[in-house]
Design a protein around this motif. Structure first.
Motif, short mmCIF file in Angstrom:
data_model
loop_
_atom_site.label_atom_id
_atom_site.label_comp_id
_atom_site.label_asym_id
_atom_site.label_seq_id
_atom_site.Cartn_x
_atom_site.Cartn_y
_atom_site.Cartn_z
N MET A 1 -10.45 -0.90 2.90
CA MET A 1 -9.37 -1.61 2.24
C MET A 1 -9.71 -2.04 0.82
SD MET A 1 -7.50 -3.71 5.24
CE MET A 1 -8.98 -4.33 5.99
N ASP B 1 0.85 -1.20 0.00
CA ASP B 1 0.00 0.00 0.00
C ASP B 1 0.88 1.25 0.00
OD1 ASP B 1 -2.27 1.57 -0.03
OD2 ASP B 1 -2.92 1.08 2.01
N LEU C 1 -7.16 -1.07 -2.18
CA LEU C 1 -5.72 -1.34 -2.10
C LEU C 1 -5.16 -1.51 -3.50
CD1 LEU C 1 -5.21 -3.86 0.85
CD2 LEU C 1 -4.75 -1.41 0.78
N GLY D 1 -5.74 0.70 4.61
CA GLY D 1 -6.01 1.39 3.34
C GLY D 1 -5.54 2.82 3.44
N SER D 2 -4.83 3.29 2.41
CA SER D 2 -4.25 4.64 2.49
C SER D 2 -5.31 5.72 2.48
CB SER D 2 -3.24 4.85 1.36
OG SER D 2 -3.89 4.78 0.11
N THR E 1 -2.12 -2.64 6.78
CA THR E 1 -2.73 -1.36 6.40
C THR E 1 -4.25 -1.43 6.54
OG1 THR E 1 -2.99 0.25 4.62
CG2 THR E 1 -2.78 -2.05 3.96
#
Lengths: 451, 451
Positions: free
Chosen positions: B445, B308, B448, B325-326, B323
């Motif tokens: 997420m 990610d 991704l 999710g960014s 992660t």
């Protein structure tokens, strides 16, 4: 790796007795007087406010007073504190002087004040007084007593000067995190507070008013004691743990001090740092012990040595002290802890006897020294402590001029992480310096009590 | 006097090499990938942003990396830091467990962050880059880099998330006191900032935006480097000085640890504390290394292990990491330093390989533990560090139930004296806990990157 930077003692090196300066004085200081009778105050006069152990420490002439194990157990949470060679500052000043600082900001509340808060709380616990009261301005002292009270399970009630209550929310919150109650003073919970509010509903408060509230609250409650963070002999006694550590640390560093400096407001920080060097000063008169005070409140440098009240309202015993007059209201310099019209009687006596000297500094030059210190030594100093830094810088620059390699030691009595608004004002160029015409000082001292 | 309270090392005991966890991993972590080519990132890709020494540290598999004398000279201004027996906390919990904490709050800015800021500034100075740029949220990292830059005479420009710029004036002022420039982000001084302001004139800013500004400023100036305070391998490497000191201090204390806990946001604090114990963990699997994260941002406990981006805008290399999710924006819990969607790849790799474990805690239970710690041990903890305290308290209470006398060690990564507004909110009962339904995590997420 270059030379040793920090001189650290272990817990075993912690002094086990407080150092009493009185036996070393050339002449004993004049006693406190009862404000009504003008007779020396006796233990019974003080018993309603203080536990007997502290009253006895106030008057003892024993050369040392044992520190109880229960006090040492708390002090060693952060003591011994480091003595640091300020080698980066030396380089920046390009001075042949050696500069060291003792760092009291490592305590839980960031200053030297817990050194006396802990024994004060301890003796109250010992003598069965489950509640302590006090006043605080910027909050250094209030936080210290709140911390110590939490250690001994005491109730702690703090009256915080209203203007600071609003301006210093950090220390207010810290006191509450320790479990203390904090009221803005003047408050509605005491007669003294209500009287002020009736006359001046918008009063911003003052230390004098807050003292009256805390004293009243303790006086009407047989379970309570009042605690004071400076000025009194037993407070300075407790602070001598600082100077005693420095004695050992300078030996570790293999140096003999030439000039020792501490900032001075009520006198406990300077006294605690300097008194253990008084015997050395008597043997070696070239050793200089320098009290650094604000030019805006030049108690020793320009005040009169006389009997005066400790507070604005004239409720305290009369103390023989350097004073600018108990009605003197210092201008709002940012070193709030140094804004006191009087001085610890023991510090004043030492000054009168030529054992210590004093110097005064303007706040802008102190903040300038503080910023240099921050950039070189990494620690943001309390505005109070910056007076000692300024004093050290002045002496180090004299050494640069003369080529002398003197050893300069100052006490960094606390950090400035709760005082960043003062640095904001300095960095924005908003700070004002104060200089008093002689007449203003004369005027302030006109009403000294006739003793 | 009771048992020793603080386990202090001298400057001579300061580790002279950083510990590299990579040779001890069961499997090497997957490399960072270029976001365009999806090929592993090489040194040349990073050279515009970082000095070569740091790039080499990012990829080295040497078991130790020498710490330059010029770095040690600065670190020993406050290092080694104390290991403290939390005997008052033990008493308050009435637990047979032994509790110790490592205290990183004694650094000039009050946290562990300078451990990597100093070498980062040092290598920039060495490689002739006179300017460093970075982003900061609450200001811990910005203060650390500003302090380190002052030590080496580097120019330091910090982009501070606008909402924090207003809410955390203390750290903003501290950065300026060290001589750094501090701008609220989004600013008008970069294309990235101007673009955000054009679209959202009232943007409160975010770490993602501030990173973009600091990276851009470094990328367009050949004299400048960008500095990062967590996540990357070299940052965690620098922090291992903490855990190495703890190894020696536990020997001094004559104890063998059973459970070691640190809070985890980007991972540098936990990695630095725990990695030097990985060889011991491999030999003695019952040793538990526990990463304590906020339930409001449960990266390891509920995130996915995947490639990610490190930032919101997708400008950084792709990292193999746990992660959420960014695009995940954690709720505004007060432990600002733990609000990060990702995790240091090295911490994630250790978790995947069963070398460390993770636990998550709600902020109210963390503040409750922090207040207990304040009253017993005297130090107000950073809200981030309070997660480790909560973890330690939970384990100590399990020991009380089982009667086991385990040795629990946690890292107190910083003090909370700049975070008192968070304690105000807690004491006023205003803090909210957060719990995510599984769907919300899945949703975050969904996007991704496909690698």
């Amino acid at each position: 790796m270059s030379e040793t930077r920090k001189f650290l003692l272990t817990e075993k090196d912690l002094p086990n007795a407080w150092f009493n300066v009185k036996p070393h004085l050339l002449e004993q200081p004049s006693p406190p007087l009862h404000p009504g009778t003008l007779q020396p105050v006796g233990p019974d006069d003080l018993a309603p406010l203080f536990p007997m152990a502290l009253i006895m420490q106030e008057v003892t002439t024993d050369p040392y007073v044992d520190i109880p194990g229960g006090v040492l157990d708390i002090l060693r949470m952060w003591r011994p504190t480091p003595l640091v060679r300020a080698s980066n500052l030396e380089k920046a000043l390009d001075t042949p002087a050696k500069i060291f600082f003792k760092y009291e900001g490592v305590s839980p509340v960031g200053s030297h004040k817990p050194n006396t808060a802990v024994p004060q709380a301890y003796y109250n616990k010992q003598e069965g007084r489950p509640r302590v009261t006090t006043e605080t301005g910027a909050g250094q002292w209030g936080c210290s007593l709140a911390m110590a009270a939490a250690q001994f399970g005491l109730e702690c009630d703090v009256w915080m000067v209203k203007v600071s209550y609003g301006q210093k929310p950090g220390r207010r919150t810290l006191m509450r995190s320790f479990g203390a109650s904090v009221q803005a003073s003047p408050s509605t919970s005491t007669n003294a507070g209500r009287a002020v509010l009736a006359a001046h509903p918008d009063s911003p408060g003052s230390l004098g008013i807050a003292i009256s509230e805390a004293v009243e609250a303790a006086a009407v409650d047989p379970n309570a004691s009042y605690c004071l963070g400076s000025v009194l002999d037993h407070v300075l006694l407790h602070q001598t743990i600082v100077g005693q550590e420095v004695v050992k640390q300078l030996e570790m560093a293999g140096v003999v001090p030439d000039i020792m400096l501490g900032c001075v407001g009520g006198g406990s920080n300077f006294g605690g740092f300097a008194f253990p060097f008084i015997p050395e000063k008597i043997k070696r008169p070239e050793l200089r012990l320098v009290a650094c005070e604000p030019a805006a409140c030049p108690t020793i440098t320009r005040g009169k040595y006389a009997y005066d009240f400790g507070d604005l309202a004239g409720l305290t015993p009369l103390l023989k002290t350097h004073t600018l007059g108990s009605q003197f209201v210092p201008p709002p310099v940012h070193a709030g802890g140094l804004r006191y019209h009087g001085m610890a009687p023991l510090v004043s006596a030492c000054a009168e006897q030529g054992l210590i000297e004093a110097a005064s500094f303007q706040q802008n030059e102190c903040f300038e020294a503080a910023i240099l210190f921050t950039k070189t030594e990494g620690i943001l100093p309390a505005p109070e402590s910056s007076h000692a830094i300024r004093g050290a810088v002045v002496e180090a620059l004299k050494c640069k001029e003369s080529g002398e390699s003197k050893t300069i030691v100052f006490n960094l009595s606390g950090h400035g992480y709760f005082d960043t608004s003062s640095y904001d004002a300095y960095l924005a160029g908003e700070l004002v310096d104060y200089e008093y015409p002689e007449e203003a000082i004369d005027e302030a001292m006109r009403d000294l009590p006739q003793v």
